[in-house]
Design a protein around this motif. Structure first.
Motif, PDB file in Angstrom:
ATOM      1  N   SER A  53     -36.329  -0.785   1.420  1.00 27.64           N
ATOM      2  CA  SER A  53     -36.464   0.641   1.711  1.00 27.64           C
ATOM      3  C   SER A  53     -35.122   1.250   2.115  1.00 27.64           C
ATOM      4  O   SER A  53     -34.446   0.726   3.004  1.00 27.64           O
ATOM      5  N   PRO A  54     -34.730   2.357   1.480  1.00 27.88           N
ATOM      6  CA  PRO A  54     -33.488   3.019   1.886  1.00 27.88           C
ATOM      7  C   PRO A  54     -33.642   3.823   3.179  1.00 27.88           C
ATOM      8  O   PRO A  54     -32.653   4.314   3.725  1.00 27.88           O
ATOM      9  N   ARG A  55     -34.867   3.949   3.678  1.00 33.09           N
ATOM     10  CA  ARG A  55     -35.121   4.719   4.893  1.00 33.09           C
ATOM     11  C   ARG A  55     -35.461   3.843   6.090  1.00 33.09           C
ATOM     12  O   ARG A  55     -35.180   4.212   7.233  1.00 33.09           O
ATOM     13  N   HIS A  56     -36.063   2.700   5.828  1.00 31.22           N
ATOM     14  CA  HIS A  56     -36.506   1.834   6.919  1.00 31.22           C
ATOM     15  C   HIS A  56     -35.614   0.593   6.993  1.00 31.22           C
ATOM     16  O   HIS A  56     -35.969  -0.477   6.492  1.00 31.22           O
ATOM     17  N   LEU A  57     -34.468   0.783   7.612  1.00 29.37           N
ATOM     18  CA  LEU A  57     -33.503  -0.296   7.772  1.00 29.37           C
ATOM     19  C   LEU A  57     -32.543   0.062   8.889  1.00 29.37           C
ATOM     20  O   LEU A  57     -32.384   1.237   9.242  1.00 29.37           O
ATOM     21  N   SER A  58     -31.912  -0.957   9.447  1.00 26.20           N
ATOM     22  CA  SER A  58     -30.897  -0.728  10.478  1.00 26.20           C
ATOM     23  C   SER A  58     -29.672  -0.062   9.845  1.00 26.20           C
ATOM     24  O   SER A  58     -29.365  -0.308   8.671  1.00 26.20           O
ATOM     25  N   PRO A  59     -28.946   0.762  10.604  1.00 31.03           N
ATOM     26  CA  PRO A  59     -27.704   1.354  10.080  1.00 31.03           C
ATOM     27  C   PRO A  59     -26.678   0.301   9.683  1.00 31.03           C
ATOM     28  O   PRO A  59     -25.746   0.608   8.923  1.00 31.03           O
ATOM     29  N   ASN A  60     -26.849  -0.927  10.178  1.00 29.78           N
ATOM     30  CA  ASN A  60     -25.907  -1.993   9.846  1.00 29.78           C
ATOM     31  C   ASN A  60     -26.255  -2.718   8.548  1.00 29.78           C
ATOM     32  O   ASN A  60     -25.565  -3.668   8.173  1.00 29.78           O
ATOM     33  N   PHE A  61     -27.315  -2.307   7.877  1.00 29.62           N
ATOM     34  CA  PHE A  61     -27.662  -2.870   6.577  1.00 29.62           C
ATOM     35  C   PHE A  61     -27.303  -1.879   5.474  1.00 29.62           C
ATOM     36  O   PHE A  61     -27.609  -0.686   5.571  1.00 29.62           O
ATOM     37  N   LEU A  62     -26.679  -2.373   4.420  1.00 31.02           N
ATOM     38  CA  LEU A  62     -26.343  -1.577   3.251  1.00 31.02           C
ATOM     39  C   LEU A  62     -27.100  -2.128   2.052  1.00 31.02           C
ATOM     40  O   LEU A  62     -27.231  -3.346   1.899  1.00 31.02           O
ATOM     41  N   LEU A  63     -27.591  -1.238   1.182  1.00 28.63           N
ATOM     42  CA  LEU A  63     -28.357  -1.650   0.018  1.00 28.63           C
ATOM     43  C   LEU A  63     -27.521  -1.550  -1.248  1.00 28.63           C
ATOM     44  O   LEU A  63     -26.634  -0.699  -1.371  1.00 28.63           O
ATOM     45  N   SER A  64     -27.823  -2.429  -2.198  1.00 29.27           N
ATOM     46  CA  SER A  64     -27.188  -2.365  -3.510  1.00 29.27           C
ATOM     47  C   SER A  64     -27.731  -1.158  -4.263  1.00 29.27           C
ATOM     48  O   SER A  64     -28.722  -0.532  -3.859  1.00 29.27           O
ATOM     49  N   ALA A  65     -27.100  -0.825  -5.387  1.00 26.09           N
ATOM     50  CA  ALA A  65     -27.514   0.350  -6.148  1.00 26.09           C
ATOM     51  C   ALA A  65     -28.954   0.232  -6.632  1.00 26.09           C
ATOM     52  O   ALA A  65     -29.685   1.224  -6.686  1.00 26.09           O
ATOM     53  N   CYS A  66     -29.386  -0.988  -6.968  1.00 28.86           N
ATOM     54  CA  CYS A  66     -30.757  -1.181  -7.453  1.00 28.86           C
ATOM     55  C   CYS A  66     -31.760  -1.305  -6.315  1.00 28.86           C
ATOM     56  O   CYS A  66     -32.972  -1.283  -6.543  1.00 28.86           O
ATOM     57  N   GLY A  67     -31.276  -1.452  -5.100  1.00 26.48           N
ATOM     58  CA  GLY A  67     -32.149  -1.546  -3.939  1.00 26.48           C
ATOM     59  C   GLY A  67     -32.755  -2.912  -3.714  1.00 26.48           C
ATOM     60  O   GLY A  67     -33.547  -3.084  -2.782  1.00 26.48           O
ATOM     61  N   GLN A  68     -32.389  -3.898  -4.517  1.00 24.86           N
ATOM     62  CA  GLN A  68     -32.983  -5.231  -4.391  1.00 24.86           C
ATOM     63  C   GLN A  68     -32.205  -6.149  -3.447  1.00 24.86           C
ATOM     64  O   GLN A  68     -32.727  -7.186  -3.049  1.00 24.86           O
ATOM     65  N   GLU A  69     -30.998  -5.767  -3.082  1.00 29.21           N
ATOM     66  CA  GLU A  69     -30.172  -6.608  -2.218  1.00 29.21           C
ATOM     67  C   GLU A  69     -29.745  -5.817  -0.988  1.00 29.21           C
ATOM     68  O   GLU A  69     -29.273  -4.686  -1.095  1.00 29.21           O
TER      69      GLU A  69
END
Length: 285
Positions: A53-69
Motif C-alpha cells: 500500500s502506498p498509503r499504509h506504510l511507515s515514512p521510512n519505507f519506500l516502494l518500487s514503481a510497481c508497488g511490489q517491493e
C-alpha cells in the motif's frame, strides 16, 4: 484403469529427485484446499493483491514503481512497517514474501494485520505482532508475536538442538537450547480467513498453524516490519480459493501429480489415460 494407473505410478523409480529439505521433517499435513492451492498455477504477477500500500506504510519505507517491493531507508531507533494494498475477509489465500536473510537484521517480522495496525514505533522491536491488531513471525528468532507478547517459537515441533559447552570434569548435566531455524529468502504466508488461521510454508513444507482464532469477517492484510536500513521485501499474491470443498476431479488430479513428482510433470502423455485426462493433468501442473 485405476489399477493400471496405480501400477504405472508406483512402478517407476523417481530417479534424479532432489534431496529433501530440512523443513520436511517439520511439515504438518495440509488440508485439501491448501494442497490444491499450492499446486495450482500462480496468478499473474500484475495482480492487485501483489502490491504494497502506498498509503499504509511507515515514512521510512519506500516502494518500487510497481508497488511490489518495499525498501526501508536507514533510520535510527525506529521500527517500521508496511502492509499490502488489498486485504481479504474470506477464503484461503497464499502470498509469497521474498526477503534476503542477509538484509533482515534483528526484528524482521512477517505476518498479517488489521487496517488500523500501527506502522511505526520508537526503538527496535517487533512491530507486526506488537499489538492486538497484528500477528507476526520473527524470522531470526522464530518467535511468534501478538499483543506485544511472544509465547512460543514456530514451528513448535522438536528441532535440531545445540548443546552448551561444558567445562572439563563438570558434574552438571548439559543444558540444551533450541537453535533458531535459518529461514530462507522465500516464505509463503497462508491465511485461511474462513477457519481463522495463519500459517507459513518454507521450502515447500507447510509448517502448520501459527495463529488461530483470528477475527472473523475482518479485513486482514499481509504485513512486515523491519529495523534494518536497506531491508527490501517483495510481495506476490500466488493464489486463493473459496470455502467450498474442492471438486473430486481436482483432488484426483492432485493425487496423480503428487505421485508423479515435480521431475515427471511433463510425462503425463505416458500415463495409461485417455488424451483428455492427460491434457487435464498437464494443464494443472
Amino acid at each position: 484403469m485405476g489399477l493400471t494407473l496405480s501400477a504405472w505410478l508406483c512402478g517407476r523409480a523417481p530417479g534424479g529427485a532432489p534431496p529433501p529439505s530440512a523443513f520436511l521433517a517439520l511439515a504438518s499435513p495440509a488440508s485439501s484446499r491448501l494442497a490444491l492451492t499450492l499446486n495450482s498455477s500462480p496468478v499473474g504477477p500484475g495482480d492487485g493483491r501483489s502490491r504494497w500500500s502506498p498509503r499504509h506504510l511507515s515514512p521510512n519505507f519506500l516502494l518500487s514503481a510497481c508497488g511490489q517491493e518495499a525498501t526501508r531507508s536507514p533510520a535510527e531507533l525506529s521500527s517500521d512497517g508496511v502492509r499490502a494494498e488489498m486485504g481479504v475477509r474470506s477464503g484461503l489465500h497464499v502470498w509469497e514474501l521474498a526477503w534476503s536473510p542477509e538484509h533482515r537484521g534483528s526484528h524482521a517480522v512477517v505476518g498479517i494485520s488489521r487496517q488500523d495496525c500501527p506502522l511505526q514505533g520508537s526503538g527496535y522491536k517487533a512491530l507486526v505482532g506488537g499489538d492486538s491488531r497484528s500477528w507476526g513471525w520473527e524470522l531470526k528468532t522464530n518467535q511468534l508475536w501478538h499483543g506485544g507478547c511472544t509465547s512460543e517459537c514456530y514451528p513448535g515441533k522438536t528441532r535440531r538442538r545445540r548443546r552448551s559447552v561444558l567445562k572439563p570434569r563438570s558434574s552438571s548435566s548439559a543444558t540444551k537450547a533450541e537453535a533458531p531455524l535459518l529461514i530462507p529468502e522465500r516464505v509463503l504466508l497462508v491465511l485461511d480467513a474462513d477457519a481463522g488461521t495463519l500459517g507459513f510454508v518454507v521450502d515447500g513444507s507447510f509448517l502448520g498453524v501459527a495463529f488461530k482464532d483470528l477475527p472473523s469477517g475482518v479485513e486482514l492484510f499481509p504485513a512486515v516490519s523491519s529495523v534494518r536500513g536497506g531491508a527490501s521485501v517483495r510481495l506476490r499474491y500466488l493464489n486463493g480459493t473459496t470455502r467450498d470443498p474442492p471438486a473430486l476431479m481436482a483432488l484426483c488430479g492432485l493425487s496423480v501429480r503428487q505421485y508423479l513428482g515435480h521431475h515427471r510433470q511433463n510425462q503425463t502423455d505416458r500415463l495409461p489415460l485417455p488424451p483428455f485426462l492427460q491434457q487435464y493433468l498437464l494443464s494443472c501442473s
